[in-house]
Each structure stands twice: as structure tokens, then as C-alpha cells.
Write an enzyme that holds these catalytic residues in place. Sequence first.
Site, mmCIF file in Angstrom:
data_model
loop_
_atom_site.group_PDB
_atom_site.id
_atom_site.type_symbol
_atom_site.label_atom_id
_atom_site.label_comp_id
_atom_site.label_asym_id
_atom_site.label_seq_id
_atom_site.Cartn_x
_atom_site.Cartn_y
_atom_site.Cartn_z
ATOM 1 N N HIS A 66 0.958 -0.840 0.236
ATOM 2 C CA HIS A 66 -0.056 -0.249 -0.042
ATOM 3 C C HIS A 66 1.132 1.154 0.094
ATOM 4 C CE1 HIS A 66 0.687 -0.573 4.948
ATOM 5 N NE2 HIS A 66 0.216 0.332 4.508
ATOM 6 N N HIS A 68 1.862 3.554 1.684
ATOM 7 C CA HIS A 68 2.196 4.611 3.194
ATOM 8 C C HIS A 68 3.307 4.512 3.207
ATOM 9 C CE1 HIS A 68 -1.360 4.307 7.102
ATOM 10 N NE2 HIS A 68 -0.972 4.840 6.218
ATOM 11 N N ASP A 70 5.228 4.439 5.197
ATOM 12 C CA ASP A 70 6.472 3.953 5.775
ATOM 13 C C ASP A 70 7.080 2.098 5.100
ATOM 14 O OD1 ASP A 70 3.832 3.110 7.299
ATOM 15 O OD2 ASP A 70 5.062 2.003 8.060
ATOM 16 N N HIS A 71 6.309 1.982 3.586
ATOM 17 C CA HIS A 71 6.537 1.029 3.623
ATOM 18 C C HIS A 71 6.772 1.411 1.698
ATOM 19 C CE1 HIS A 71 4.148 -1.968 5.379
ATOM 20 N NE2 HIS A 71 3.761 -0.642 6.105
ATOM 21 N N ASP A 180 -0.256 -4.753 6.584
ATOM 22 C CA ASP A 180 -0.916 -4.060 6.748
ATOM 23 C C ASP A 180 -2.743 -4.585 6.820
ATOM 24 O OD1 ASP A 180 1.083 -2.584 7.611
ATOM 25 O OD2 ASP A 180 1.093 -1.303 7.537
ATOM 26 N N HIS A 250 6.194 -5.790 11.083
ATOM 27 C CA HIS A 250 6.162 -5.155 11.395
ATOM 28 C C HIS A 250 5.149 -4.595 13.252
ATOM 29 C CE1 HIS A 250 3.207 -1.461 10.311
ATOM 30 N NE2 HIS A 250 4.210 -1.418 9.321
#
Length: 298
Positions: A66, A68, A70-71, A180, A250
Site C-alpha cells: 500500500h 503508506h 513507511d512502506h 498492513d 511490522h
Amino acid sequence: MTGTIPFKATLLGTGCPVVNPRRYGAGTLVECAGKCFLVDIGSGVTQRLVQAGSNGAQVDALLLTHLHSDHLVDLYQFIISSWHQNRDRPQVIYGPPGTQKFVDAQMDAWKAERTLRIDFEKRRSTAAFEIEVVEVEDSCEIMSQSNARVSAVRVEHPPVEPAFGFAFEAAGMKLVLSGDTRPCDALVAAARDADVLVHEVFAHSLDDPALIAGSRTAETIDAVASYHTTADQVGRIARDANVKCLVLNHIVPPDADERKLIAAVRRHYSGPVVVGADLMSCDLVTGHFSQHQVHFSI
């Protein structure tokens, strides 16, 4: 097992948006059916990739769960470093709608600097800067061979939609990465009888005074918890999916008490549980985990 095609996952980053020197941003390297897949490209993943004995030139496809930060915050670092590593073919990126726009923006932001490098450094190829983006909107098959399959599994991470987990199947074995997500029936179905399920875990507690007094309020913790999965919920998912081994990934917060995480999972799941760590590898062929010289049998 000479001649056996590797089926292996290496956790490159097991952390979350909270900066932590022990747990880098989200990223997992999966070797499956003779291909190398990189799932997510969080902060520091390009460095971890090299530490794991690989690099961007070797990756066949980047799979984004996705959009976000942090990814995917290391995306351009991944692209430029693969050029330094003599990648001689285009990048292939699978991600949700919006991935093309994000990639284009990254390439445009660094265009002037990249042009200077290309003109001055005279490297052999610029193919690493050719990006093929495939946007995925729902659960689907990404790769299929006679004895292997890679699938995107739509999970639940609202308001970020769509979001995906990924399932890898080869030689009668299955590895599933949750991405996530909050508890999700689609993921349970995809992980049914998996040899290894790598699942995110949320460990914040509303009754922890240190957390309430810190940077996160009770309202914030409740909001974040609503689109993640608590340790006891992960245990239920592993039990319901009948997975052979569960790996926690995670980890939110990154310094969560690992004994408490396992204890919470154990309320519902009796199989092997491993708390993931950066650079920990899971070899599905041999059934062993390793981190440096430490081994944990499934």
C-alpha cells in the site's frame, strides 16, 4: 539439497513508522521459483537488501502492499542504487492505484540530478530508470508458472484502500505476507494451511501509562489499532487458517515486549511462533529460521 530451487523469505525491515535503529522500515525479500521479489521498500531497506546478500539489480519485481510512507519511502533510493549496482533491465513494480502517479513524481523530482549523473558517470546502461508499473485493484494472480504462483490478496487497512498482502506458492509450499491489515477474512482464506504466515502485529495498550504520557494519546492509539491487528487477534488468524508457523512482523511499537507478544498469540494459537527481526531468514525448503548464526527449527 543440491539442485533444489530456493524458497526463502528474508525480513529486511520489521519496524513501523516509529524510527528505531534495530527495526528498519517495512521490507521482505522473497526468493520463489527462481525469482526474487521485494515486498515493500521502507526506510533503510536498500541497505538491508545488501546486508542480506542481494541488491536492486537482482530483484525481478517490487510488490507494494500500500502507499503508506513507511512502506515506500526508500523507493527512489532503490531505483538509483540498482543503477549503481549495474542493473541492465527495467524495473517492474506492482502496487495499488496511485502507484504510477507516485513513481512519476519521484522520477520527476530527481530528474535534474539523475540527468547530471547519467551524463557525467557514463555507466553502461540506463535501463534501471525505465519503470514498468502494474496497478492492482483487487485480489489477483501476479505470476503463474507450472509449479509456482504469486498472488495479491486484498486486505483491510482503511482509510488506505486498497491494501494488499501477498501469497507465494511453490513446490507444494506456501508463504503468506499479511501487509498492513486489521483482521480480515480474505487473508485467513489466502493463508489456509500455509507453511509460514508473516503477519503484522500491534502491541500498544490503552492502559499503558508510559504510552499515554508520551507522544501518543489514547485517541491516537485507538485510531491506529483500528486498522492493525493485535497480538491475540493474530493468534486467532493463525489458528483459523491452520498455518504451520507464524512470524510476527511490522511490530508496533518496535520496542514491544516480545514475551508479551508471544503470550498474547498463545491464547489462541499453539503452533510455532517467531518474533521477526531484521535480517532473519525463513527457508521453507529446510524448515529453518536463521539470523546470522542463530537457528530456530519450525
